[in-house]
Design a protein around this motif. Structure first.
Motif, PDB file in Angstrom:
ATOM      1  N   GLU A 175      45.351  29.552  52.404  1.00 59.60           N
ATOM      2  CA  GLU A 175      45.691  31.146  53.317  1.00 59.60           C
ATOM      3  C   GLU A 175      46.022  29.863  54.784  1.00 59.60           C
ATOM      4  N   ALA A 176      46.888  29.531  54.278  1.00 56.37           N
ATOM      5  CA  ALA A 176      46.941  28.160  56.079  1.00 56.37           C
ATOM      6  C   ALA A 176      48.604  29.190  55.839  1.00 56.37           C
ATOM      7  N   GLU A 177      48.938  28.917  57.529  1.00 51.25           N
ATOM      8  CA  GLU A 177      49.712  28.888  58.177  1.00 51.25           C
ATOM      9  C   GLU A 177      51.122  28.231  57.045  1.00 51.25           C
ATOM     10  N   LEU A 178      52.164  28.309  57.118  1.00 51.30           N
ATOM     11  CA  LEU A 178      53.891  27.680  56.829  1.00 51.30           C
ATOM     12  C   LEU A 178      54.317  26.457  57.657  1.00 51.30           C
ATOM     13  N   SER A 179      53.982  26.597  58.849  1.00 50.00           N
ATOM     14  CA  SER A 179      54.071  25.251  59.763  1.00 50.00           C
ATOM     15  C   SER A 179      53.025  23.765  59.742  1.00 50.00           C
ATOM     16  N   ALA A 180      51.893  23.787  59.024  1.00 44.57           N
ATOM     17  CA  ALA A 180      50.221  24.138  58.897  1.00 44.57           C
ATOM     18  C   ALA A 180      50.317  23.320  57.471  1.00 44.57           C
ATOM     19  N   VAL A 181      51.800  23.780  56.443  1.00 46.46           N
ATOM     20  CA  VAL A 181      51.883  23.886  55.285  1.00 46.46           C
ATOM     21  C   VAL A 181      52.828  22.325  55.432  1.00 46.46           C
ATOM     22  N   ILE A 182      53.643  22.632  56.240  1.00 46.60           N
ATOM     23  CA  ILE A 182      55.072  21.577  55.748  1.00 46.60           C
ATOM     24  C   ILE A 182      54.290  20.782  56.498  1.00 46.60           C
ATOM     25  N   ARG A 183      53.534  20.517  57.979  1.00 44.47           N
ATOM     26  CA  ARG A 183      53.094  19.290  58.312  1.00 44.47           C
ATOM     27  C   ARG A 183      52.290  18.500  57.495  1.00 44.47           C
ATOM     28  N   ALA A 184      51.130  19.277  56.568  1.00 41.53           N
ATOM     29  CA  ALA A 184      50.377  18.696  55.712  1.00 41.53           C
ATOM     30  C   ALA A 184      51.656  17.967  54.351  1.00 41.53           C
ATOM     31  N   ALA A 185      52.500  18.858  54.309  1.00 43.51           N
ATOM     32  CA  ALA A 185      53.428  17.981  52.687  1.00 43.51           C
ATOM     33  C   ALA A 185      54.189  16.650  53.902  1.00 43.51           C
ATOM     34  N   LEU A 186      54.900  17.082  54.764  1.00 39.39           N
ATOM     35  CA  LEU A 186      55.399  15.469  55.479  1.00 39.39           C
ATOM     36  C   LEU A 186      54.109  14.657  55.604  1.00 39.39           C
ATOM     37  N   GLN A 187      53.214  14.837  55.917  1.00 36.91           N
ATOM     38  CA  GLN A 187      51.979  13.647  55.532  1.00 36.91           C
ATOM     39  C   GLN A 187      51.459  13.417  54.161  1.00 36.91           C
ATOM     40  N   GLU A 188      51.574  13.932  53.548  1.00 40.06           N
ATOM     41  CA  GLU A 188      51.961  13.394  51.860  1.00 40.06           C
ATOM     42  C   GLU A 188      52.757  13.104  51.705  1.00 40.06           C
ATOM     43  N   LEU A 189      54.178  13.511  52.408  1.00 44.57           N
ATOM     44  CA  LEU A 189      55.104  12.685  51.528  1.00 44.57           C
ATOM     45  C   LEU A 189      55.355  11.293  52.584  1.00 44.57           C
ATOM     46  N   GLY A 190      54.617  10.863  53.756  1.00 45.96           N
ATOM     47  CA  GLY A 190      54.480   9.481  54.571  1.00 45.96           C
ATOM     48  C   GLY A 190      53.654   8.478  54.058  1.00 45.96           C
TER      49      GLY A 190
END
Length: 205
Positions: A189-204
């Motif tokens: 149920e997370a917001e799209l913007s939060a998912v993108i930020r978290a995904a970028l953190q995973e990539l980093g």
């Protein structure tokens, strides 16, 4: 019945993985696409599980990174002629949102790309999935003899987040893996913007 496992990913083999949960190792059968997106062995992993029992093989667990994938798997299993191997094959080539789009287009060829799925079974899958829920999208078949344009499926959070990462030049396999890990951390149920930020953190990492 086991619905989810969370533990240390101990092993990844060709068609399954082993997850150590508090000292107990669970063998979980997975599709190739799921296995490719798992974290590295030794890291924590969470998989959504479909449990199946047979007299010959006993209990067997099938694992997925999202609840939508597990839901699509169980929906496919309800179709005559579709066993676990074929259902996993379909989801290897068509994630739930893409499978829903293929059903809406009557795209039997797309479904037929799955290992173990011939033309007749592909037709049956497309026909029987009409009107059923695949994640956030369902499709209702038109009346006989009436052609109705299929509505475009509602974009999923996963699809939108992956598209955003692709726009930043991230390879698709890495984008999907990062988004899946982000959703495991944040919830569906997370917001799209939060998912993108978290995904970028995973990539980093």
């Amino acid at each position: 019945m086991i619905g989810r496992l969370r533990g240390v990913l101990a092993e990844v083999e060709q068609d399954h993985c082993l997850i150590d949960c508090a000292g107990v190792g669970y063998v979980v059968s997975c599709g190739a696409r799921t296995l490719q997106r798992l974290p590295a062995p030794g890291d924590e992993a969470t998989v959504h599980v479909h449990s199946q029992w047979s007299e010959d093989a006993g209990p067997r667990l099938y694992g997925f990174l999202t609840r939508d994938e597990r839901r699509a798997f169980t929906t496919l299993l309800a179709i005559q002629g579709v066993g676990p191997k074929a259902a996993l094959g379909v989801l290897d080539v068509l994630p739930p949102d893409e499978l829903a789009s293929a059903v809406a287009r009557d795209d039997k060829a797309a479904v037929g790309r799955a290992n173990g799925v011939g033309p007749k079974l592909a037709l049956r899958i497309v026909t029987e999935l009409k009107g059923k829920s695949l994640g956030d999208t369902s499709f209702t078949p038109s009346a006989p003899g009436v052609h109705v344009e299929a509505a475009a499926p509602v974009p999923s959070i996963t699809g939108e987040a992956v598209s955003a990462l692709l726009g930043l030049g991230v390879a698709e396999v890495n984008a999907r893996r990062a988004v899946d890990q982000a959703l495991i951390r944040l919830g569906d149920e997370a917001e799209l913007s939060a998912v993108i930020r978290a995904a970028l953190q995973e990539l980093g990492r």
